[in-house]
Design an enzyme around this catalytic site. Structure first.
Site, short mmCIF file in Angstrom:
data_model
loop_
_atom_site.label_atom_id
_atom_site.label_comp_id
_atom_site.label_asym_id
_atom_site.label_seq_id
_atom_site.Cartn_x
_atom_site.Cartn_y
_atom_site.Cartn_z
N ALA A 181 0.78 -1.10 -0.04
CA ALA A 181 0.07 0.08 -0.01
C ALA A 181 0.66 1.41 0.03
O ALA A 181 2.06 1.35 0.39
CB ALA A 181 -0.80 0.19 1.29
N CYS A 182 0.19 2.16 -0.47
CA CYS A 182 0.94 3.73 -0.48
C CYS A 182 -0.35 4.51 -0.28
O CYS A 182 -1.28 4.21 0.00
CB CYS A 182 1.84 4.05 -1.86
SG CYS A 182 0.77 4.15 -3.24
N GLN A 183 -0.10 5.95 -0.46
CA GLN A 183 -1.06 7.04 -0.20
C GLN A 183 -2.14 6.92 -1.13
O GLN A 183 -3.18 6.65 -0.90
CB GLN A 183 -0.48 8.16 0.04
CG GLN A 183 -1.33 9.15 0.58
CD GLN A 183 -1.82 9.08 2.02
OE1 GLN A 183 -1.13 8.36 2.85
NE2 GLN A 183 -2.94 9.61 2.51
#
Length: 290
Positions: A181-183
């Site tokens: 996951a990232c933003q």
């Protein structure tokens, strides 16, 4: 390991989420070298000469290369998902998987976002991080990033971590069930491609990124809500981001008044500076007249 091709990643909330190029916000990404940004020189009126034509042609070639590389990367990523090599999860499904199946969430966001909010128990290994070098090239990229919208969005200049894969392999075996996951979801998809090519076969991608997670989806820690971890700069200070408008709708007038007060303070400060400049100008004129 296949290299990351040149990508342009939209992340900015600059005026209505207009995209900027990523040496910080969006950029020229290549796993074989740190992220860099090449600016198209401003073509002001100048005498006709061959060198200026060559420069313009070179800039156009660079733009076309970026577009082609981004299209190729998207095609590869779509294939990874379509073929089931990387599985999709919503933030809520990711939360269930972490709690019920003990899956590992790999957070690949830069430190500027991670320090604001994070998923409890997640493993943090950024694929891009804040470029803290102070050589001539880095300072130039920092200045460029600031001028191109960093002042508004607060996104710092980022560089690719060449040790990303080795750091992941050091901490996480290749048979680990990895939720990446990232933003906003784009850099994490790029990370999934690298991880798959390195031999990881149990990969899950959080579609849309952590920014679309609701408070009840994931157990989080940190000083700010997860949705607000990707904003900054003047836009955050004034409360002019989409994320803050959504937050204001939930929290009511108290939240809105805070940013209204900040805006009034900015206007008063600018007005005071203007009046001060006028007074200094009149003082200088008086001295000269005597």
């Amino acid at each position: 390991m296949n290299s990351l091709n040149a990508l342009t990643i939209s992340r900015s909330n600059f005026h209505k989420d207009q995209s900027t190029r990523f040496s910080g916000r969006a950029g020229y990404l290549d796993s074989s070298k740190p992220s860099s940004l090449k600016l198209t020189p401003s073509h002001t009126a100048q005498p006709f000469n061959v060198s200026s034509i060559r420069m313009q042609a070179g800039d156009e070639d660079f733009e076309l290369k970026q577009m082609r590389d981004m299209a190729a990367a998207k095609k590869r990523w779509d294939a990874l998902i379509r073929d089931g090599k990387v599985k999709l999860l919503t933030p809520r499904e990711a939360g269930y998987a972490i709690q019920l199946s003990n899956k590992t969430l790999l957070d690949v966001r830069p430190s500027s976002e991670r320090k604001k909010a994070w998923v409890k128990g997640s493993t943090w290994i950024p694929i891009f991080d804040v470029d803290d070098k102070f050589d001539a090239g880095t300072l130039s990229r920092k200045a460029t990033n600031f001028v191109m919208g960093g002042w508004w969005s607060g996104m710092p200049s980022l560089s690719y971590d060449k040790q990303f894969l080795s750091k992941v392999e050091e901490k996480l075996p290749k048979d680990t069930d990895l939720i990446v996951a990232c933003q906003k979801g784009l850099r994490s998809l790029a990370a999934c491609e690298q991880l798959y090519n390195a031999g990881y076969r149990n990969l899950f991608w959080v579609q849309g990124g952590l920014e679309v997670a609701e408070e009840e989806d994931l157990v989080t820690e940190g000083p700010q809500p997860l949705k607000l971890a990707g904003i900054g700069g003047v836009s955050e200070f004034l409360g002019w981001t989409d994320q803050q408008r959504i937050q204001a709708a939930r929290e009511g007038w108290g939240y809105r008044l805070l940013f209204s007060a900040r805006l009034v303070g900015v206007f008063l400060a600018v007005d005071a500076l203007f009046i001060g400049a006028q007074q200094v100008g009149r003082y200088i004129q008086d001295i000269r007249s005597h």
